[in-house]
Design an enzyme around this catalytic site. Sequence first.
Site, PDB file in Angstrom:
ATOM      1  N   ASN A  46       4.126 -10.934   1.628  1.00  0.00           N
ATOM      2  CA  ASN A  46       4.988 -11.002   0.445  1.00  0.00           C
ATOM      3  C   ASN A  46       5.606  -9.618   0.234  1.00  0.00           C
ATOM      4  OD1 ASN A  46       6.111 -11.220  -2.078  1.00  0.00           O
ATOM      5  ND2 ASN A  46       4.156 -11.385  -3.169  1.00  0.00           N
TER       6      ASN A  46
ATOM      7  N   LYS B  62       7.786  -8.803  -1.901  1.00  0.00           N
ATOM      8  CA  LYS B  62       8.177  -8.586  -3.306  1.00  0.00           C
ATOM      9  C   LYS B  62       9.614  -8.035  -3.358  1.00  0.00           C
ATOM     10  CE  LYS B  62       3.356  -7.711  -4.198  1.00  0.00           C
ATOM     11  NZ  LYS B  62       2.366  -7.364  -5.180  1.00  0.00           N
TER      12      LYS B  62
ATOM     13  N   HIS C 191       3.028 -16.827  -8.202  1.00  0.00           N
ATOM     14  CA  HIS C 191       2.428 -15.502  -7.997  1.00  0.00           C
ATOM     15  C   HIS C 191       2.104 -14.906  -9.366  1.00  0.00           C
ATOM     16  CE1 HIS C 191       1.990 -11.276  -6.985  1.00  0.00           C
ATOM     17  NE2 HIS C 191       1.776 -11.669  -5.730  1.00  0.00           N
TER      18      HIS C 191
ATOM     19  N   GLU D   7       2.533 -12.107 -10.567  1.00  0.00           N
ATOM     20  CA  GLU D   7       3.619 -11.297 -11.155  1.00  0.00           C
ATOM     21  C   GLU D   7       4.659 -12.181 -11.836  1.00  0.00           C
ATOM     22  OE1 GLU D   7       4.466  -8.992  -7.636  1.00  0.00           O
ATOM     23  OE2 GLU D   7       2.523  -8.013  -7.855  1.00  0.00           O
TER      24      GLU D   7
ATOM     25  N   GLU E 116      -5.705 -15.251  -5.410  1.00  0.00           N
ATOM     26  CA  GLU E 116      -5.397 -13.835  -5.580  1.00  0.00           C
ATOM     27  C   GLU E 116      -5.926 -13.343  -6.923  1.00  0.00           C
ATOM     28  OE1 GLU E 116      -1.891 -12.538  -2.971  1.00  0.00           O
ATOM     29  OE2 GLU E 116      -1.021 -13.345  -4.799  1.00  0.00           O
TER      30      GLU E 116
ATOM     31  N   GLY F 206      -2.497  -5.053  -5.339  1.00  0.00           N
ATOM     32  CA  GLY F 206      -1.865  -3.729  -5.354  1.00  0.00           C
ATOM     33  C   GLY F 206      -2.738  -2.622  -5.910  1.00  0.00           C
TER      34      GLY F 206
ATOM     35  N   SER G 208      -5.012  -6.693  -1.945  1.00  0.00           N
ATOM     36  CA  SER G 208      -5.399  -5.473  -1.232  1.00  0.00           C
ATOM     37  C   SER G 208      -5.986  -5.718   0.156  1.00  0.00           C
ATOM     38  CB  SER G 208      -6.350  -4.637  -2.093  1.00  0.00           C
ATOM     39  OG  SER G 208      -5.687  -4.219  -3.279  1.00  0.00           O
TER      40      SER G 208
HETATM   41  C1  PEP Z   1       0.395  -9.916  -3.393  1.00  0.00           C
HETATM   42  O1  PEP Z   1       1.278  -9.413  -4.074  1.00  0.00           O
HETATM   43  O2  PEP Z   1       0.400 -11.145  -3.202  1.00  0.00           O
HETATM   44  C2  PEP Z   1      -0.641  -9.059  -2.851  1.00  0.00           C
HETATM   45  C3  PEP Z   1      -1.721  -9.613  -2.374  1.00  0.00           C
HETATM   46  O3  PEP Z   1      -0.404  -7.697  -2.891  1.00  0.00           O
HETATM   47  P1  PEP Z   1      -1.304  -6.539  -2.207  1.00  0.00           P
HETATM   48  O4  PEP Z   1      -1.676  -7.014  -0.816  1.00  0.00           O
HETATM   49  O5  PEP Z   1      -0.414  -5.356  -2.165  1.00  0.00           O
HETATM   50  O6  PEP Z   1      -2.508  -6.370  -3.051  1.00  0.00           O
END
Ligand code: PEP
Length: 250
Positions: free
Chosen positions: A11, A13, A97, A99, A167, A173, A212
Amino acid sequence: MTTIRPMVAGNWKMNGTTAALREPRLLAGILRGVKLKCDVLICPPATLIRRAKSVMRGSKVKVGGQDCHAAISGAHTGDISADMLKDAGATAVIVGHSERRTNHKETSAQVAAKAQAAHKSGITAIICIGETLDERKAGKTLAVLSEQIKASIPSGCTAANTVVAYEPVWAIGTGLTPTVAEIAEAHAHIRAELSTAMPGEGPSTRILYGGSVKPSNAAELMSVANVNGALVGGASLKAVDFIGIIKAYL
Ligand code: PEP
């Protein structure tokens, strides 16, 4: 036991302009001739979908979108439909997601409608769920997951047209990840809930872990029971890092 082909999805973003296309080009080059044991997908910004697909022509890497509207078309300034994503070359779209749920106040009912729109357009819906840190601290993780599954997964979902991504919001992040035991517990719970949410399809539906994931922890995280791949944010932006995660399935 059902064999599930894993998926590693990236992703991007809101990152990447034309110059960033060197990364999928590199990725496709590195993976050429490699016998992959997983599906690989990158979800760049919608403006790059068509060109990302074009630079990876002939490669096994697929391209997806990061969100779609629940309607096929209409007066929705700034939005994008699943039909448009498909037309640009996407085979999948991320919906729900955290976000989007946080920044755009998207509800699980809206997420379900978006997943249904993806299915109508013939693309896979990657439905994201996950608890906040406060919810985890309050011991509500499994209840939150149950509630999100019930409300975000529409009827008509199959193992072919739907992927679920767990997630934990606090792991996105931040460099933090749940323990292996916590991931195993959450994924086992999701698997059990899918038997009701997706009758007959639950055992073979992919459940990705996201939050992460990086080359240094991918093998450990991907070896957890009921983890069928990864949804990767930051580490998907650079082909070398993304490959380091895909390596968990080589
Ligand atoms: C994400 O935004 O779906 C995500 C898992 O981000 P990150 O791997 O940077 O934690």
